[in-house]
Design a protein around this motif. Structure first.
Motif, PDB file in Angstrom:
ATOM      1  N   ASN A 188       0.862  -1.185   0.000  1.00 22.58           N
ATOM      2  CA  ASN A 188       0.000   0.000   0.000  1.00 22.58           C
ATOM      3  C   ASN A 188       0.895   1.230   0.000  1.00 22.58           C
ATOM      4  OD1 ASN A 188      -2.306   1.805   0.619  1.00 22.58           O
ATOM      5  ND2 ASN A 188      -3.320  -0.169   0.989  1.00 22.58           N
ATOM      6  N   THR A 189       1.189   1.698  -1.178  1.00 23.62           N
ATOM      7  CA  THR A 189       2.204   2.728  -1.370  1.00 23.62           C
ATOM      8  C   THR A 189       1.697   4.116  -1.002  1.00 23.62           C
ATOM      9  OG1 THR A 189       1.526   2.936  -3.684  1.00 23.62           O
ATOM     10  CG2 THR A 189       3.335   1.433  -3.200  1.00 23.62           C
ATOM     11  N   SER A 190       2.636   5.038  -0.794  1.00 20.18           N
ATOM     12  CA  SER A 190       2.304   6.453  -0.626  1.00 20.18           C
ATOM     13  C   SER A 190       3.484   7.282  -1.116  1.00 20.18           C
ATOM     14  CB  SER A 190       1.986   6.783   0.830  1.00 20.18           C
ATOM     15  OG  SER A 190       3.119   6.596   1.662  1.00 20.18           O
ATOM     16  N   GLY A 191       3.148   8.456  -1.658  1.00 18.12           N
ATOM     17  CA  GLY A 191       4.203   9.339  -2.132  1.00 18.12           C
ATOM     18  C   GLY A 191       3.791  10.105  -3.372  1.00 18.12           C
ATOM     19  N   PRO A 192       4.648  11.006  -3.850  1.00 18.94           N
ATOM     20  CA  PRO A 192       4.390  11.769  -5.079  1.00 18.94           C
ATOM     21  C   PRO A 192       4.648  10.894  -6.306  1.00 18.94           C
ATOM     22  CG  PRO A 192       6.512  12.400  -4.177  1.00 18.94           C
ATOM     23  CD  PRO A 192       5.913  11.427  -3.192  1.00 18.94           C
ATOM     24  N   TRP A 193       3.630  10.166  -6.756  1.00 20.17           N
ATOM     25  CA  TRP A 193       3.843   9.098  -7.735  1.00 20.17           C
ATOM     26  C   TRP A 193       3.863   9.580  -9.182  1.00 20.17           C
ATOM     27  CZ3 TRP A 193       0.320   6.218 -11.093  1.00 20.17           C
ATOM     28  CH2 TRP A 193      -0.961   6.750 -11.177  1.00 20.17           C
ATOM     29  N   LYS A 194       3.509  10.854  -9.405  1.00 17.49           N
ATOM     30  CA  LYS A 194       3.563  11.441 -10.743  1.00 17.49           C
ATOM     31  C   LYS A 194       4.298  12.776 -10.680  1.00 17.49           C
ATOM     32  CE  LYS A 194      -0.350   9.389 -13.226  1.00 17.49           C
ATOM     33  NZ  LYS A 194      -1.562   9.707 -14.032  1.00 17.49           N
ATOM     34  N   PRO A 195       4.659  13.344 -11.833  1.00 17.69           N
ATOM     35  CA  PRO A 195       5.462  14.581 -11.844  1.00 17.69           C
ATOM     36  C   PRO A 195       4.797  15.767 -11.153  1.00 17.69           C
ATOM     37  CG  PRO A 195       5.521  13.530 -13.991  1.00 17.69           C
ATOM     38  CD  PRO A 195       4.502  12.786 -13.191  1.00 17.69           C
ATOM     39  N   ILE A 196       5.657  16.661 -10.673  1.00 21.92           N
ATOM     40  CA  ILE A 196       5.256  17.953 -10.100  1.00 21.92           C
ATOM     41  C   ILE A 196       6.026  19.033 -10.851  1.00 21.92           C
ATOM     42  CG2 ILE A 196       5.231  19.378  -8.005  1.00 21.92           C
ATOM     43  CD1 ILE A 196       5.225  16.783  -6.368  1.00 21.92           C
ATOM     44  N   TYR A 197       5.355  20.129 -11.168  1.00 22.11           N
ATOM     45  CA  TYR A 197       6.040  21.212 -11.878  1.00 22.11           C
ATOM     46  C   TYR A 197       5.321  22.533 -11.653  1.00 22.11           C
ATOM     47  CZ  TYR A 197       2.537  19.580 -15.263  1.00 22.11           C
ATOM     48  OH  TYR A 197       1.379  19.153 -15.862  1.00 22.11           O
ATOM     49  N   LEU A 198       6.066  23.615 -11.914  1.00 28.09           N
ATOM     50  CA  LEU A 198       5.505  24.964 -11.904  1.00 28.09           C
ATOM     51  C   LEU A 198       5.147  25.371 -13.319  1.00 28.09           C
ATOM     52  CD1 LEU A 198       8.021  26.817  -9.536  1.00 28.09           C
ATOM     53  CD2 LEU A 198       5.732  26.032  -8.946  1.00 28.09           C
ATOM     54  N   GLU A 199       4.054  26.085 -13.464  1.00 27.42           N
ATOM     55  CA  GLU A 199       3.707  26.711 -14.734  1.00 27.42           C
ATOM     56  C   GLU A 199       3.581  28.215 -14.512  1.00 27.42           C
ATOM     57  OE1 GLU A 199       1.453  23.319 -17.433  1.00 27.42           O
ATOM     58  OE2 GLU A 199       0.291  25.019 -16.654  1.00 27.42           O
ATOM     59  N   ILE A 200       4.276  28.994 -15.337  1.00 24.74           N
ATOM     60  CA  ILE A 200       4.260  30.450 -15.264  1.00 24.74           C
ATOM     61  C   ILE A 200       3.683  30.959 -16.581  1.00 24.74           C
ATOM     62  CG2 ILE A 200       5.627  32.528 -14.863  1.00 24.74           C
ATOM     63  CD1 ILE A 200       7.776  30.721 -13.610  1.00 24.74           C
ATOM     64  N   PHE A 201       2.645  31.786 -16.534  1.00 24.38           N
ATOM     65  CA  PHE A 201       1.972  32.159 -17.770  1.00 24.38           C
ATOM     66  C   PHE A 201       1.181  33.455 -17.608  1.00 24.38           C
ATOM     67  CE2 PHE A 201      -0.722  29.329 -15.293  1.00 24.38           C
ATOM     68  CZ  PHE A 201      -1.951  29.966 -15.281  1.00 24.38           C
ATOM     69  N   HIS A 202       0.984  34.117 -18.758  1.00 28.09           N
ATOM     70  CA  HIS A 202      -0.009  35.183 -18.856  1.00 28.09           C
ATOM     71  C   HIS A 202      -1.384  34.567 -19.104  1.00 28.09           C
ATOM     72  CE1 HIS A 202       2.341  38.826 -18.624  1.00 28.09           C
ATOM     73  NE2 HIS A 202       3.211  38.357 -19.500  1.00 28.09           N
ATOM     74  N   ALA A 203      -1.406  33.578 -20.002  1.00 28.51           N
ATOM     75  CA  ALA A 203      -2.646  32.886 -20.330  1.00 28.51           C
ATOM     76  C   ALA A 203      -2.289  31.466 -20.742  1.00 28.51           C
ATOM     77  CB  ALA A 203      -3.390  33.606 -21.443  1.00 28.51           C
ATOM     78  N   ARG A 204      -3.219  30.559 -20.550  1.00 30.36           N
ATOM     79  CA  ARG A 204      -2.992  29.183 -20.946  1.00 30.36           C
ATOM     80  C   ARG A 204      -4.294  28.543 -21.397  1.00 30.36           C
ATOM     81  NH1 ARG A 204      -3.971  24.716 -17.585  1.00 30.36           N
ATOM     82  NH2 ARG A 204      -5.203  25.253 -15.744  1.00 30.36           N
TER      83      ARG A 204
END
Length: 864
Positions: A188-204
């Motif tokens: 029974n796992t735990s943790g950040p299992w997928k990517p994490i990132y910042l997004e910086i934008f005016h619009a998206r």
């Protein structure tokens, strides 16, 4: 300025934040992670703080990890935030119960492994400009949380509703197999299992949905494009469509106006699209659809144009209705397998591993993979590779074998999850079905839940089967709104008067091996319109067992360690029972158990696939339109129903299904021709006639020649057949089965028949079948049989021949010589006067060994 994406993947560390485990906790100070993304088991393994739970009985000593809490942290890079820009932190997946802190501020409480999260952190980063800012993820163990949720929501079940783990697993949105299943360990796992990132934008572009509809004449297609935009922009999204060769199919980019709520939508008509087919019927051209905010953001989707229908029409000569997937107006026989997650520790399952598995499935002629509901909606890699390879995907929603709750907050959580997953993968050409769950309706009937199929109105929250609200309201609405032309099916299995009705919908056939434990020869009587699950256990390769069991004294099929690696209930008695009914066997030493259990599974698959595929007979005679074995893959080095073990070692059954799902197949069945004499028991019914048929996956009829030969099994001498039986011309009808006729078998109990189907024009061998008397335990084999192995073509091909009929020849490299070679075909039946060619890769000059079924008192060919 374009959207900027900054991965948050470096300098992560973790610690145990509870006192569970040896000496009250073994990772209580921060240690560097093993990789990123990650889960706690991976990091503990990396630091040698737990023994590998896949090996020996280490699963037991690592169970404490399931109940421990862990903290992960790193420090965000200092980012410059221009005026008018927004910064959001994106978590693609957190497993599972997690509080996220940025500095000292709680920014997120995650409670679902299957969703992504996005948090605006602009103001926090501005306040701490130039300072080191900690990102901290506080993970609480899922079992404890789930038990509290069970108590809070209230469990209406009666205790028999959960087969694997405890009923608490139903109350948390986490991969259900993490509680353990009958083919894998409880990690029974735990943790950040997928990517994490910042997004910086005016619009998206915050949403981009592409769906397609191909006309009935296949001459045109409509692209249905919709989405949403957030942030400051000029109010126009540009759409482009690139052909498979990379050229724009539009005269110019289409400009679509964004409304005041940030939404946009358009439809584009494409003339004479290049069509996407499953690999059995054509090519897989993929178009690229893009949406862009010029200079700000761009999103792309790859799609294949295909017309998809699920046909459920009355049949000419059988009760009920078909369950047939039609692609581009072609009725498709969907032979393949079910897929479980590739690892318990998901972050280490790479794109390369996905490709290896899916290429192996295609090499085995498997045109459909069913992604089972107790795991995950798979990685984007999975569906992209299926698109590329032409493999169809049946996707279960993530509910399996349980009586799930339906409180308002649980349903809201499930709806958000379903919307996210359908949006994420719903554009893929390979995706052809969403199914509501795995086996929940079948269990409702079995355990007597309050389930009245005639009550289609509800409400059901007062019953002990409240999850009908999810399967009959929430999920169909999500699919109607977001899935495009991909149909929704309420459950697997489902249809007809009961959920496992063999005349309507799909079925799970478990009265062989499980349930009644019927002989595998009974598979024919369990014919249904679409068999979406059935299976038969066997051991993995000897190499994989040696990996799993490191102590030589434990390397036998009745050891504690072996038993711990076979989670299937009642497996010990079933191997002996099924083997004793069918052939002479021996289970020790361990190599003999591997051979005999794999032989047994292969013969069961041979019987099931060939009989059921025979019933795909033609238009409105689709008595069976699909066969998906449980299962293709394994999650650890264990014994299970898999066709291929965790190390990609193909079992004998893999080769049987590969041949049974080929473009052309010739099949045969011995038919009962008499009765046992009066007052006599314990003698088999005489079967002195052979019924012969052929299956074609070709889209036009084809002229073939069928040749038959007969041999005495004990002597190897050929038995003459009447000329009309020995060779005949056969016109095979397109995309279906052609019944060829019957053959009287001379000395049926000691005669083997081999059938060769060849192209009538070129003489190319299209298919081959060797038919044996049953049960094999009564067959007398030649004691001094000689099997000849010749390596040719610079070690790329092996020719195998014998001077008498031989059953189940398995080729391989001895375990002492390292990893086995990769065999194009294996588990081969031989008759005199022919040499079977087998392609091989990785032989590298090593000796080829072989073994086969024989009289155990005369052990020849047992070097493997």
């Amino acid at each position: 300025m374009a959207l900027q994406k900054i991965p948050v993947e470096k300098n992560w560390s973790f610690r145990q934040s509870t006192s569970l485990g040896p000496n009250g906790g073994i990772a209580t100070t921060y240690l560097p992670v093993s990789q990123f993304p990650t889960v706690a088991h991976l990091d503990l393994l990396h630091h040698n703080l737990i023994a590998d739970p896949y090996i020996n009985t280490n699963e037991l000593s690592s169970l404490w990890v399931n109940d421990a809490d862990f903290t992960y942290r790193t420090f965000l890079p200092d980012v410059e935030i221009e005026e008018g820009k927004r910064v959001e932190i994106v978590f693609e997946g957190l497993d599972t119960i997690c509080e996220v802190y940025l500095g000292e501020e709680l920014i997120l409480e995650g409670k679902n492994m299957h969703v992504g999260y996005r948090v605006d952190v602009t103001s926090i980063l501005q306040q701490h400009r130039g300072k080191e800012l900690e990102l901290r993820l506080e993970f609480k163990n899922a079992p404890a949380y789930a038990k509290k949720e069970k108590q809070r929501i209230g469990y209406k079940g009666n205790g028999t509703d959960v087969h694997f783990g405890g009923p608490e697993r139903l109350f948390v949105r986490k991969a259900q197999y993490h509680w353990g299943w009958d083919w894998g360990p409880a990690l029974n796992t735990s943790g950040p299992w997928k990517p994490i990132y910042l997004e910086i934008f005016h619009a998206r572009i915050s949403s981009f949905l592409v769906r397609q509809e191909v006309s009935s004449d296949l001459e045109s297609a409509v692209l249905k494009i919709s989405g949403a935009v957030e942030g400051k922009h000029e109010g126009v999204v540009e759409i482009d469509v690139l052909s498979p060769s990379g050229e724009s199919v539009l005269k110019k980019k289409v400009k679509v106006q964004v409304d005041e709520k940030g939404a946009f939508a358009t439809e584009l008509e494409i003339q004479k699209p290049e069509l996407w087919f499953p690999f059995t019927y054509g090519a897989q051209p993929l178009y690229t659809i893009s949406a862009s905010l010029p200079g700000l953001d761009k999103q792309e989707r790859k799609i294949g144009f295909r017309r998809l229908r699920l046909l459920q029409h009355p049949l000419k000569h059988a009760e009920g209705t078909s369950f047939t997937f039609e692609i581009n107006n072609i009725r498709t026989f969907c032979g393949g397998s079910c897929w479980i997650p590739g690892d318990c520790l998901l972050p280490r399952f790479t794109a390369e591993r996905y490709r290896s598995w899916l290429e192996l499935a295609k090499a085995g002629n498997q045109v459909m993979i069913r992604v089972w509901g107790g795991g995950i909606v798979e990685s984007d890699y999975f569906y992209a590779i299926c698109d590329e390879l032409g493999i169809l995907v049946w996707q279960d929603f993530l509910f399996a074998c349980g009586d799930y709750p339906a409180s308002a907050d649980f349903i809201a959580n499930v709806k958000n999850e379903a919307e996210g997953q359908v949006r994420r993968v719903g554009h893929h050409a390979s995706l052809v079905l969403w199914a509501g769950n795995n086996e929940d309706y079948m269990l409702a009937e079995r355990w007597g839940w309050e389930y009245d199929p005639s009550d289609q109105e509800g409400p059901w929250d007062g019953t002990n089967f409240p999850a009908r609200e999810i399967y009959e309201r929430v999920l169909p609405e999500v699919c109607e709104r977001l899935a495009g032309g991909v149909p929704y099916w309420r459950s697997s299995p489902y249809g007809g008067k009961t959920s496992n009705d063999v005349t309507v919908g799909d079925t799970h056939i478990w009265d062989v091996w499980h349930g009644k434990q019927s002989p595998y020869q009974a598979y024919k009587s369990y014919l249904s319109r679409f068999i979406s699950e059935f299976g038969f256990e066997s051991a993995p390769s000897l190499r994989t067992l040696h990996q799993a069991i490191t102590k030589p004294s434990e390397r036998h099929w009745q050891s504690l360690t072996f038993d711990a690696h076979d989670k299937g209930p009642g497996h010990q008695r079933r191997y002996g029972m099924y083997s004793g009914e069918n052939f002479r066997f021996r289970f020790n030493p361990l190599r003999d158990f591997v051979y005999c259990s794999q032989f047994l599974q292969a013969e069961a698959m041979r019987y099931a696939y060939n009989h059921w595929r025979r019933e795909f007979r033609g238009e409105r005679e689709e008595n069976c339109s699909g066969i998906l074995v449980w299962q293709l893959n394994d999650v650890w080095p264990g014994t299970s129903w898999a066709l291929v073990d965790v190390n990609l070692q193909r079992k004998m059954a893999y080769y049987v299904t590969r041949r049974a799902l080929a473009k052309f197949v010739v099949g045969a069945e011995r038919v009962v021709t008499g009765t046992v004499p009066y007052m006599v028991t314990s003698y088999p019914e005489p079967k002195e006639k052979l019924s012969i048929w052929a299956v074609s996956g070709h889209l036009t009829s084809i002229s073939t020649i069928l040749k038959l030969r007969a041999f005495d099994i004990e002597t190897g001498k050929e038995i003459s057949l009447p000329s009309d039986d020995a060779e005949r011309k056969v016109e095979l009808k397109a995309n279906g089965t052609t019944e060829i006729g019957d053959l009287n078998i001379p000395s049926a109990g000691s005669t083997v028949i081999v059938a060769y189907l060849s192209d009538g024009k070129t003489g190319e061998l299209l298919a081959r079948w060797v038919d044996w008397p049953e049960p094999l335990k009564f067959v007398v084999f030649k004691k001094d049989v000689e099997v000849k192995i010749e390596v040719e073509e610079g070690g790329k091909e092996v020719r195998v021949s014998a001077d008498a009929p031989v059953k189940g020849v398995v080729l391989g490299v001895g375990i002492e010589d390292g990893e086995d070679a990769v065999w194009e075909d294996n588990f081969i039946d031989l008759v005199p006067g022919e040499a079977v060619k087998v392609g091989v890769d990785g032989l590298k000059g090593r000796k080829v060994n072989a073994r086969w079924l024989c009289d155990w008192e005369n052990e020849v060919g047992f070097e493997l």
